[in-house]
Design a protein around this motif. Structure first.
Motif, PDB file in Angstrom:
ATOM      1  N   GLU A 130      38.310  13.912 -26.750  1.00 34.64           N
ATOM      2  CA  GLU A 130      37.412  14.720 -27.568  1.00 34.64           C
ATOM      3  C   GLU A 130      38.008  16.117 -27.751  1.00 34.64           C
ATOM      4  O   GLU A 130      38.836  16.559 -26.962  1.00 34.64           O
ATOM      5  CB  GLU A 130      36.036  14.842 -26.915  1.00 34.64           C
ATOM      6  CG  GLU A 130      35.164  13.616 -27.071  1.00 34.64           C
ATOM      7  CD  GLU A 130      35.586  12.440 -26.199  1.00 34.64           C
ATOM      8  OE1 GLU A 130      35.555  11.311 -26.707  1.00 34.64           O
ATOM      9  OE2 GLU A 130      35.953  12.637 -25.037  1.00 34.64           O
ATOM     10  N   THR A 131      37.549  16.803 -28.784  1.00 36.06           N
ATOM     11  CA  THR A 131      37.871  18.212 -28.990  1.00 36.06           C
ATOM     12  C   THR A 131      36.565  18.981 -28.860  1.00 36.06           C
ATOM     13  O   THR A 131      35.584  18.652 -29.540  1.00 36.06           O
ATOM     14  CB  THR A 131      38.489  18.454 -30.378  1.00 36.06           C
ATOM     15  OG1 THR A 131      39.665  17.649 -30.501  1.00 36.06           O
ATOM     16  CG2 THR A 131      38.840  19.922 -30.569  1.00 36.06           C
ATOM     17  N   ILE A 132      36.547  19.973 -27.977  1.00 35.36           N
ATOM     18  CA  ILE A 132      35.311  20.707 -27.692  1.00 35.36           C
ATOM     19  C   ILE A 132      35.539  22.207 -27.722  1.00 35.36           C
ATOM     20  O   ILE A 132      36.674  22.679 -27.695  1.00 35.36           O
ATOM     21  CB  ILE A 132      34.737  20.328 -26.307  1.00 35.36           C
ATOM     22  CG1 ILE A 132      35.688  20.802 -25.202  1.00 35.36           C
ATOM     23  CG2 ILE A 132      34.472  18.841 -26.203  1.00 35.36           C
ATOM     24  CD1 ILE A 132      35.030  20.989 -23.867  1.00 35.36           C
ATOM     25  N   THR A 133      34.436  22.937 -27.725  1.00 34.07           N
ATOM     26  CA  THR A 133      34.429  24.376 -27.499  1.00 34.07           C
ATOM     27  C   THR A 133      33.316  24.663 -26.507  1.00 34.07           C
ATOM     28  O   THR A 133      32.204  24.164 -26.654  1.00 34.07           O
ATOM     29  CB  THR A 133      34.175  25.159 -28.801  1.00 34.07           C
ATOM     30  OG1 THR A 133      35.239  24.871 -29.714  1.00 34.07           O
ATOM     31  CG2 THR A 133      34.121  26.662 -28.552  1.00 34.07           C
ATOM     32  N   ILE A 134      33.643  25.465 -25.489  1.00 40.94           N
ATOM     33  CA  ILE A 134      32.638  25.924 -24.520  1.00 40.94           C
ATOM     34  C   ILE A 134      32.475  27.420 -24.735  1.00 40.94           C
ATOM     35  O   ILE A 134      33.462  28.163 -24.749  1.00 40.94           O
ATOM     36  CB  ILE A 134      33.081  25.676 -23.068  1.00 40.94           C
ATOM     37  CG1 ILE A 134      33.341  24.200 -22.845  1.00 40.94           C
ATOM     38  CG2 ILE A 134      32.023  26.186 -22.089  1.00 40.94           C
ATOM     39  CD1 ILE A 134      33.902  23.896 -21.468  1.00 40.94           C
ATOM     40  N   PHE A 135      31.213  27.852 -24.906  1.00 40.56           N
ATOM     41  CA  PHE A 135      30.977  29.268 -25.180  1.00 40.56           C
ATOM     42  C   PHE A 135      29.633  29.715 -24.620  1.00 40.56           C
ATOM     43  O   PHE A 135      28.764  28.907 -24.312  1.00 40.56           O
ATOM     44  CB  PHE A 135      31.051  29.556 -26.686  1.00 40.56           C
ATOM     45  CG  PHE A 135      29.991  28.860 -27.497  1.00 40.56           C
ATOM     46  CD1 PHE A 135      28.801  29.502 -27.812  1.00 40.56           C
ATOM     47  CD2 PHE A 135      30.174  27.557 -27.949  1.00 40.56           C
ATOM     48  CE1 PHE A 135      27.818  28.860 -28.564  1.00 40.56           C
ATOM     49  CE2 PHE A 135      29.207  26.910 -28.701  1.00 40.56           C
ATOM     50  CZ  PHE A 135      28.031  27.565 -29.005  1.00 40.56           C
ATOM     51  N   ARG A 136      29.498  31.022 -24.502  1.00 39.30           N
ATOM     52  CA  ARG A 136      28.220  31.625 -24.136  1.00 39.30           C
ATOM     53  C   ARG A 136      27.596  32.150 -25.422  1.00 39.30           C
ATOM     54  O   ARG A 136      28.156  33.026 -26.093  1.00 39.30           O
ATOM     55  CB  ARG A 136      28.420  32.777 -23.148  1.00 39.30           C
ATOM     56  CG  ARG A 136      27.108  33.449 -22.765  1.00 39.30           C
ATOM     57  CD  ARG A 136      27.207  34.230 -21.467  1.00 39.30           C
ATOM     58  NE  ARG A 136      27.624  33.329 -20.409  1.00 39.30           N
ATOM     59  CZ  ARG A 136      28.521  33.668 -19.466  1.00 39.30           C
ATOM     60  NH1 ARG A 136      29.054  34.857 -19.437  1.00 39.30           N
ATOM     61  NH2 ARG A 136      28.863  32.788 -18.532  1.00 39.30           N
ATOM     62  N   PRO A 137      26.445  31.594 -25.809  1.00 43.19           N
ATOM     63  CA  PRO A 137      25.836  32.029 -27.077  1.00 43.19           C
ATOM     64  C   PRO A 137      25.283  33.442 -26.974  1.00 43.19           C
ATOM     65  O   PRO A 137      24.834  33.876 -25.913  1.00 43.19           O
ATOM     66  CB  PRO A 137      24.714  31.008 -27.291  1.00 43.19           C
ATOM     67  CG  PRO A 137      24.412  30.457 -25.947  1.00 43.19           C
ATOM     68  CD  PRO A 137      25.669  30.564 -25.134  1.00 43.19           C
ATOM     69  N   GLY A 138      25.352  34.135 -28.098  1.00 47.57           N
ATOM     70  CA  GLY A 138      24.737  35.461 -28.166  1.00 47.57           C
ATOM     71  C   GLY A 138      23.237  35.321 -28.358  1.00 47.57           C
ATOM     72  O   GLY A 138      22.709  34.214 -28.479  1.00 47.57           O
TER      73      GLY A 138
END
Length: 138
Positions: A21-29
């Motif tokens: 898989e291709t993912i992005t992990i982030f902290r939302p604003g």
């Protein structure tokens, strides 16, 4: 290189081979109120922890049903596996509960577009990959 180092290197290569898989992990604003629709929409990411290859798989067979306010919510737990060598952002911040994982692409079209919420992060010097526990909320 010790026998343990060689075994870990081999295990890490095998773990990465399963990352399709291709993912992005982030902290939302903070959410932004859209006056046109009358709905709140997620703000832009405050921190992006990782974008790239990962393995996303169900962590358990049974779903959990919980009460959220006046509504029944079904939680499905997933394990997201990243390459062991994944580095933290320059700020040194680590993912924590409430951060978001977006699945951008997958050989399984049912996973593409999936949004997951981080519930736990595992660390370990003898791990073959970096594992993050997440849940899908529906």
């Amino acid at each position: 290189m010790t026998a343990l180092d060689e075994a870990l290197a081999a295990g890490r290569r095998e773990a990465e081979a399963l990352m399709r898989e291709t993912i992005t992990i982030f902290r939302p604003g903070p959410d932004i109120f859209d006056r046109t629709t009358g709905l709140s929409v997620p703000g832009p990411p405050v921190v992006v922890f990782y974008t790239g290859a990962a393995r996303v798989k169900p962590a358990q067979l049974a779903d959990s049903e919980v009460q959220a306010g006046e509504r029944e919510v079904v939680l499905r737990q997933y394990r997201v596996t990243l390459p062991f060598a994944t580095e933290l952002p320059a700020s040194g911040e680590r993912p924590r509960a409430g951060d978001v994982v977006d699945v951008a692409a997958s050989p399984d079209p049912r996973l593409a577009g999936l949004r997951l919420w981080v519930t736990g992060v595992h660390y370990g010097s003898t791990a073959t990959a970096w594992r993050i526990i997440t849940e899908e909320r529906s």
